[in-house]
Design an enzyme around this catalytic site. Structure first.
Site, PDB file in Angstrom:
ATOM      1  N   ASP A 171       0.829  -1.372  -0.030  1.00 29.95           N
ATOM      2  CA  ASP A 171      -0.076  -0.013   0.023  1.00 29.95           C
ATOM      3  C   ASP A 171       0.815   1.061   0.103  1.00 29.95           C
ATOM      4  OD1 ASP A 171      -2.265   1.515   0.078  1.00 29.95           O
ATOM      5  OD2 ASP A 171      -2.928   1.060   2.086  1.00 29.95           O
ATOM      6  N   ARG A 203      -0.100   7.677  -2.862  1.00 29.87           N
ATOM      7  CA  ARG A 203       0.583   8.411  -2.243  1.00 29.87           C
ATOM      8  C   ARG A 203       2.189   8.953  -2.359  1.00 29.87           C
ATOM      9  NH1 ARG A 203      -1.087   6.094   3.200  1.00 29.87           N
ATOM     10  NH2 ARG A 203      -1.763   4.571   1.902  1.00 29.87           N
ATOM     11  N   GLU A 260     -12.340  -4.833  -4.681  1.00 31.62           N
ATOM     12  CA  GLU A 260     -12.755  -3.637  -5.005  1.00 31.62           C
ATOM     13  C   GLU A 260     -11.896  -2.559  -5.634  1.00 31.62           C
ATOM     14  OE1 GLU A 260     -12.040  -5.713  -2.264  1.00 31.62           O
ATOM     15  OE2 GLU A 260     -14.162  -5.768  -1.241  1.00 31.62           O
ATOM     16  N   ASN A 261     -10.781  -2.954  -6.262  1.00 37.61           N
ATOM     17  CA  ASN A 261      -9.872  -2.047  -6.869  1.00 37.61           C
ATOM     18  C   ASN A 261     -10.537  -1.846  -8.356  1.00 37.61           C
ATOM     19  OD1 ASN A 261      -6.860  -3.151  -5.597  1.00 37.61           O
ATOM     20  ND2 ASN A 261      -8.213  -1.690  -4.761  1.00 37.61           N
ATOM     21  N   ILE A 291      -6.989  -4.875   7.261  1.00 34.81           N
ATOM     22  CA  ILE A 291      -6.771  -5.983   6.452  1.00 34.81           C
ATOM     23  C   ILE A 291      -7.332  -5.776   5.195  1.00 34.81           C
ATOM     24  CG2 ILE A 291      -8.443  -7.693   7.461  1.00 34.81           C
ATOM     25  CD1 ILE A 291      -6.450  -9.782   7.395  1.00 34.81           C
ATOM     26  N   SER A 292      -8.054  -5.001   4.868  1.00 30.49           N
ATOM     27  CA  SER A 292      -8.778  -4.681   3.632  1.00 30.49           C
ATOM     28  C   SER A 292      -9.546  -5.948   2.769  1.00 30.49           C
ATOM     29  CB  SER A 292      -7.849  -3.692   2.847  1.00 30.49           C
ATOM     30  OG  SER A 292      -7.552  -2.600   3.424  1.00 30.49           O
TER      31      SER A 292
HETATM   32  C1  FPP Z   1      -1.869   0.125  -3.327  1.00 30.59           C
HETATM   33  O1  FPP Z   1      -1.445   1.395  -3.480  1.00 30.59           O
HETATM   34  C2  FPP Z   1      -1.468  -0.773  -4.467  1.00 30.59           C
HETATM   35  C3  FPP Z   1      -2.085  -1.336  -5.411  1.00 30.59           C
HETATM   36  C4  FPP Z   1      -3.580  -1.357  -5.422  1.00 30.59           C
HETATM   37  C5  FPP Z   1      -1.318  -1.852  -6.428  1.00 30.59           C
HETATM   38  C6  FPP Z   1      -0.054  -2.788  -6.186  1.00 30.59           C
HETATM   39  C7  FPP Z   1       0.407  -3.166  -7.417  1.00 30.59           C
HETATM   40  C8  FPP Z   1       1.735  -3.233  -7.669  1.00 30.59           C
HETATM   41  C9  FPP Z   1       2.696  -2.727  -6.704  1.00 30.59           C
HETATM   42  C10 FPP Z   1       2.149  -3.579  -9.229  1.00 30.59           C
HETATM   43  C11 FPP Z   1       3.108  -4.531  -9.348  1.00 30.59           C
HETATM   44  C12 FPP Z   1       2.616  -5.757  -8.866  1.00 30.59           C
HETATM   45  C13 FPP Z   1       3.402  -6.955  -9.379  1.00 30.59           C
HETATM   46  C14 FPP Z   1       2.864  -8.077  -8.607  1.00 30.59           C
HETATM   47  C15 FPP Z   1       4.292  -7.118 -10.158  1.00 30.59           C
HETATM   48  P1  FPP Z   1      -2.494   2.396  -3.602  1.00 30.59           P
HETATM   49  O2  FPP Z   1      -2.410   2.806  -4.760  1.00 30.59           O
HETATM   50  O3  FPP Z   1      -3.843   2.243  -2.950  1.00 30.59           O
HETATM   51  O4  FPP Z   1      -1.871   3.627  -2.839  1.00 30.59           O
HETATM   52  P2  FPP Z   1      -2.399   5.009  -1.881  1.00 30.59           P
HETATM   53  O5  FPP Z   1      -3.216   4.306  -0.714  1.00 30.59           O
HETATM   54  O6  FPP Z   1      -1.232   5.751  -1.558  1.00 30.59           O
HETATM   55  O7  FPP Z   1      -3.336   5.627  -2.938  1.00 30.59           O
END
Ligand code: FPP
Length: 232
Positions: free
Chosen positions: A13, A17, A60-61, A186-187
């Site tokens: 996560d 940000r 949810e994404n 834990i989302s």
């Molecule tokens: C959460 O950060 C992250 C994600 C929803 C995506 C995670 C995916 C990767 C790191 C891509 C690469 C993965 C692999 C397996 C190669 P957020 O976008 O929710 O961050 P925020 O809370 O700061 O907005």
């Protein structure tokens, strides 16, 4: 290092940000996050962690802006294409778990190809959770069990009998769950499987979470006393 966890799982996560703090589009954070995936997999292989699992995309994404969803899918495909050689030379087995019917044909075809190519590798298993949620997993497991069991078998079911119906069948429950970026929840991740998992929360944003940070989490795990509800 002693007391290495068999299964380390990560809720990655803070990518958005990380990017926004640098005045960039969120997708740049995901790109940099893919570098953290490489680093943590390398550390897991070196340290003898048998399973590294990553929450890459939740059910949810899908509600995120289309451009971000497409960007993430492109990034995942790029990662699979680029890392296959590396996975082969490091004996890494690659597995994707989740609601795969929601993924595009193109993404699914590449996943199948990389999973088949690495299926016989006996080193670390890299599990990527894609279009996954814990409640969805429990529900699909229940439906599968109802289909495959007789009513008597279904009623006689014990907790251990339910595990094979979850998408994580055959994978040990996580010993350690890491969540980056300071969020303490834990989302809707592996709800059933984390019943006795040790949790590790850090303020570090995922793109900044590299080998030293991974190893700090392993060191913290080694100091924990796991009692599974019993008295020692
Ligand atoms: C959460 O950060 C992250 C994600 C929803 C995506 C995670 C995916 C990767 C790191 C891509 C690469 C993965 C692999 C397996 C190669 P957020 O976008 O929710 O961050 P925020 O809370 O700061 O907005």
């Amino acid at each position: 290092m002693s007391n290495i966890p068999q299964h380390v799982s990560i809720i990655m996560d803070g990518n958005g940000r990380w990017a926004q703090a640098r005045g960039k589009e969120r997708i740049f954070g995901h790109f940099e996050g893919a570098e953290s995936v490489r680093a943590c997999l390398e550390a897991a292989v070196e340290d003898g962690v048998k399973y590294l699992s990553l929450y890459a995309f939740s059910e949810e994404n899908w509600a995120r802006p289309e451009a971000e969803v497409n960007g993430l899918m492109e990034l995942l495909m790029k990662y699979m294409r680029q890392e296959l050689t590396n996975m082969m030379s490091n004996h890494v087995r690659f597995v994707v778990l989740g609601h795969r019917e929601r993924l595009s044909e193109k993404v699914n075809a590449l996943i199948d190809e990389v999973m088949a190519a690495t299926a016989a590798n006996g080193g670390t298993t890299l599990v990527v959770f894609l279009s996954y949620s814990g409640k969805w997993d429990i529900l699909q497991a229940m439906k599968k069990a109802a289909r495959e069991c007789s009513p008597e078998q279904f009623q006689a079911m014990e907790i251990k009998d339910f595990d094979p119906y979850l998408v994580t069948a055959g994978i040990p429950d996580p010993d350690l769950l890491i969540r980056t970026s300071g969020e303490l929840r834990i989302s809707n991740y592996m709800l059933w499987q984390t019943a006795y998992t040790e949790f590790y929360f850090t303020d570090t944003l995922w793109p900044d979470f590299r080998k030293p940070e991974f190893r700090e989490a392993l060191a913290e795990y080694a100091r924990r006393d796991r009692r599974y509800g019993k008295v020692k």
